[in-house]
Design an enzyme around this catalytic site. Structure first.
Site, PDB file in Angstrom:
ATOM      1  N   LYS A 280    -121.926 -10.040 -49.108  1.00  0.00           N
ATOM      2  CA  LYS A 280    -122.387  -8.678 -49.442  1.00  0.00           C
ATOM      3  C   LYS A 280    -123.154  -8.712 -50.762  1.00  0.00           C
ATOM      4  O   LYS A 280    -124.236  -8.137 -50.870  1.00  0.00           O
ATOM      5  CB  LYS A 280    -121.204  -7.747 -49.576  1.00  0.00           C
ATOM      6  CG  LYS A 280    -121.514  -6.430 -50.288  1.00  0.00           C
ATOM      7  CD  LYS A 280    -120.321  -5.514 -50.393  1.00  0.00           C
ATOM      8  CE  LYS A 280    -119.446  -5.787 -51.571  1.00  0.00           C
ATOM      9  NZ  LYS A 280    -119.926  -5.257 -52.863  1.00  0.00           N
ATOM     10  N   ASN A 281    -122.618  -9.419 -51.751  1.00  0.00           N
ATOM     11  CA  ASN A 281    -123.201  -9.360 -53.095  1.00  0.00           C
ATOM     12  C   ASN A 281    -124.447 -10.215 -53.250  1.00  0.00           C
ATOM     13  O   ASN A 281    -125.137 -10.121 -54.259  1.00  0.00           O
ATOM     14  CB  ASN A 281    -122.146  -9.726 -54.147  1.00  0.00           C
ATOM     15  CG  ASN A 281    -121.078  -8.639 -54.235  1.00  0.00           C
ATOM     16  OD1 ASN A 281    -121.234  -7.559 -53.647  1.00  0.00           O
ATOM     17  ND2 ASN A 281    -119.993  -8.920 -54.920  1.00  0.00           N
TER      18      ASN A 281
ATOM     19  N   CYS B 282    -116.886   5.446 -60.733  1.00  0.00           N
ATOM     20  CA  CYS B 282    -116.456   4.187 -60.125  1.00  0.00           C
ATOM     21  C   CYS B 282    -115.010   3.949 -60.548  1.00  0.00           C
ATOM     22  O   CYS B 282    -114.672   4.030 -61.729  1.00  0.00           O
ATOM     23  CB  CYS B 282    -117.343   3.049 -60.609  1.00  0.00           C
ATOM     24  SG  CYS B 282    -116.723   1.461 -60.037  1.00  0.00           S
TER      25      CYS B 282
ATOM     26  N   ARG C 112    -118.858   1.125 -66.091  1.00  0.00           N
ATOM     27  CA  ARG C 112    -120.020   0.392 -65.555  1.00  0.00           C
ATOM     28  C   ARG C 112    -121.343   0.995 -66.060  1.00  0.00           C
ATOM     29  O   ARG C 112    -122.168   1.491 -65.302  1.00  0.00           O
ATOM     30  CB  ARG C 112    -119.965   0.350 -64.045  1.00  0.00           C
ATOM     31  CG  ARG C 112    -118.683  -0.320 -63.567  1.00  0.00           C
ATOM     32  CD  ARG C 112    -118.555  -0.361 -62.091  1.00  0.00           C
ATOM     33  NE  ARG C 112    -119.279  -1.513 -61.518  1.00  0.00           N
ATOM     34  CZ  ARG C 112    -119.210  -1.835 -60.214  1.00  0.00           C
ATOM     35  NH1 ARG C 112    -118.519  -1.075 -59.401  1.00  0.00           N
ATOM     36  NH2 ARG C 112    -119.876  -2.889 -59.753  1.00  0.00           N
TER      37      ARG C 112
ATOM     38  N   ASP D 287    -113.215 -10.330 -58.715  1.00  0.00           N
ATOM     39  CA  ASP D 287    -113.162  -9.802 -57.340  1.00  0.00           C
ATOM     40  C   ASP D 287    -112.041 -10.392 -56.495  1.00  0.00           C
ATOM     41  O   ASP D 287    -111.821  -9.943 -55.374  1.00  0.00           O
ATOM     42  CB  ASP D 287    -114.497 -10.030 -56.624  1.00  0.00           C
ATOM     43  CG  ASP D 287    -115.590  -9.156 -57.188  1.00  0.00           C
ATOM     44  OD1 ASP D 287    -116.766  -9.386 -56.856  1.00  0.00           O
ATOM     45  OD2 ASP D 287    -115.277  -8.256 -57.987  1.00  0.00           O
TER      46      ASP D 287
ATOM     47  N   ARG E 182    -116.572  -1.220 -46.898  1.00  0.00           N
ATOM     48  CA  ARG E 182    -117.757  -1.546 -47.705  1.00  0.00           C
ATOM     49  C   ARG E 182    -117.973  -3.049 -47.789  1.00  0.00           C
ATOM     50  O   ARG E 182    -119.105  -3.507 -47.953  1.00  0.00           O
ATOM     51  CB  ARG E 182    -117.577  -1.003 -49.138  1.00  0.00           C
ATOM     52  CG  ARG E 182    -117.619   0.505 -49.271  1.00  0.00           C
ATOM     53  CD  ARG E 182    -117.598   0.888 -50.730  1.00  0.00           C
ATOM     54  NE  ARG E 182    -118.532   0.035 -51.456  1.00  0.00           N
ATOM     55  CZ  ARG E 182    -118.286  -0.460 -52.672  1.00  0.00           C
ATOM     56  NH1 ARG E 182    -117.156  -0.189 -53.297  1.00  0.00           N
ATOM     57  NH2 ARG E 182    -119.182  -1.217 -53.260  1.00  0.00           N
TER      58      ARG E 182
END
Ligand code: EPZ
Length: 440
Positions: free
Chosen positions: A25-26, A125, A130, A316, A408
């Site tokens: 995803k990233n 968030c 952020r 993560d 997500r």
């Protein structure tokens, strides 16, 4: 409680089987945004079919990009994206941008391609404030003028961006990606110090260079980018998702099971594999993309970990690793240094019987106490996967709500766990916001 919930039976059965790792995803999100840099098509393979990649498609369409997608095969999309100069609107409402913080990644490409860009600021968030100062500083170093109005970031650069030398205050992943893409079409050479070094940064640089850019040093702390007048068509396959891979390796260790990952990349998780080894869990590389963790006979040891920018221990997988630590007798510790509010899963784990004490940015986990099932709510993407993992070993039934966080970032997570023997099922409807394909 929301109706769309995941129900997990804590059977205590070790996970045994094979898991295919999806595209990252990233890596996919900035690479999709890179399509804004060229008139010509960017053809992508191994894009994970997730809510976030669907939102990025909606966002790019809001801006005027044209996207043809081949329907998912096993949760993977192939896309062809094109951004004709006269079709792009740098001040588009970008309604989709408010759904995802990563939307800011269209700023650099739009600014360098069109000379201006307006990006709505996303909502709050859960894991931290952020801010965007590191993005702003890097783009201002290239000559951009930036101001905020109506909850949006407005950027201009009369006469185009110009190469510069700049040091990032922190090695921000998103800011590194915005700076790299902006400098790719700037006039002259840019040198950025203290940049992010993640595999996703290298994958973006590889894709840009395939499009005709000249990006050197990706993966090190210094990027040197020689601007070029334009980029051209390219075809790129997105790297595997290292966070997904670690999530399933941790699930195998947690259940003392025997799980083999296919389509992974061992080189992207060397540090994490070393952490698992220090705890007593060995990861065997069958080949470059096939990894096996067999925890059947392991007597694991507690660990002390601190999250850090890559190649340090990734923030993560902090939540997932914390669940593993609850299963190991003794005192483990995790210190979170990247985000200021990324322990929100702790309260749910404590509701399941975990013995965890938090002192500022450090949590101490007194492991070895059995977890019991509970009805819990996920608060962010990685917390959601950690609560599902906890349900695998909790005595009784666990239900997890807030699954929109999970969708997500994880392709077919229930199905991948079921294939290894887990008793996991979805209780509610819940589905992706499917984008419609558009032709050229
Ligand atoms: C990327 O987010 C990832 N998201 C995150 O993954 C990941 O946790 C994070 O990098 C760190 O590795 C994507 O790639 C889409 P940062 P990003 O800018 O780029 C501060 C997931 O679960 N900062 O590297 O937003 C920031 O507040 C997600 O997949 C500033 O202060 O992260 C944070 O404390 C979650 N000013 C730290 O730097 C800035 O201008 C790292 O943020 C930018 C960042």
């Amino acid at each position: 409680m929301t109706m769309d919930r995941m129900m997990i039976q804590g059977t205590g059965t070790p996970l045994r089987g094979q898991v295919s790792i999806s595209g990252s995803k990233n890596a996919a999100l900035p690479i999709m945004a890179a399509s804004l840099l060229s008139e010509e098509p960017l053809n992508l393979h191994n894009v994970p079919d997730l809510n976030d990649t669907r939102v990025m498609m909606d966002l790019l369409r809001d801006i005027g990009a044209q996207i043809v997608l081949r329907e998912p095969q096993d949760g993977e999309l192939s896309l062809s994206l094109k951004s004709p100069q006269n079709a792009l609107n740098p001040e588009s409402p970008m309604a989709a941008a408010r759904k995802m913080r990563a939307s800011v990644i269209v700023l650099g490409p739009l600014l360098t391609r069109l000379g201006r860009a307006t990006v709505p600021l996303p909502g709050g968030c859960p894991i931290g404030a952020r801010p965007l100062d590191v993005h702003e500083d890097a783009l201002q170093a290239l000559g951009a003028v930036i101001h905020y109005k109506d909850n949006a970031l407005h950027a201009f650069c009369e006469g185009g961006l110009k190469g510069a030398t700049h040091r990032l205050r922190v090695p921000s992943v998103g800011a590194t990606e915005n700076a790299m893409m902006a400098a790719a079409l700037a006039s002259g050479t840019s040198v950025f110090h203290n940049v992010a070094r993640e595999p996703e940064i290298i994958d973006l640089a590889d894709c840009l260079n395939a499009m005709g850019a000249n990006v050197q040093g990706a993966g090190t702390e210094t990027l040197t980018i020689h601007g070029v007048p334009r980029l051209h068509s390219a075809t790129h396959t997105v790297i595997p998702d290292r966070i997904e891979a670690m999530t399933y390796l941790i699930a195998a260790a947690l259940t003392r099971g025997d799980v083999t990952l296919t389509g992974a990349n061992k080189d992207h998780i060397q540090g994490e594999i070393a952490c698992l080894h220090a705890m007593g869990f060995d990861v065997q590389a069958i080949n470059a993309t096939t990894l096996r963790l067999n925890a059947a006979e392991v007597q694991p040891k507690p660990a002390q970990l601190t999250t850090a920018p890559y190649p340090g221990f990734p923030t993560d997988i902090q939540a997932q690793m914390m669940v593993l630590m609850t299963s190991i007798a003794g005192e483990s510790r995790i210190t979170e240094t990247i985000f200021e509010n990324r322990f929100q899963h702790v309260s749910a784990l404590k509701a399941m019987g975990a013995h965890i004490t938090q002192n500022g940015e450090t949590c101490t986990i007194h492991g070895g106490f059995p977890l019991h099932g509970a009805d819990v709510e996920a608060t962010d993407l990685r917390a959601s996967s950690s609560l599902v993992l906890a349900g695998l070993v909790a005595q009784g039934t666990t239900t997890v709500g807030g699954l929109h966080h999970l969708y997500r970032g994880y392709v077919h997570l229930p199905e991948k766990l079921q294939a290894c023997g887990a008793k996991v099922e979805r209780l509610g409807g819940g589905s992706y916001a499917h984008a419609s394909a558009t032709g050229f």
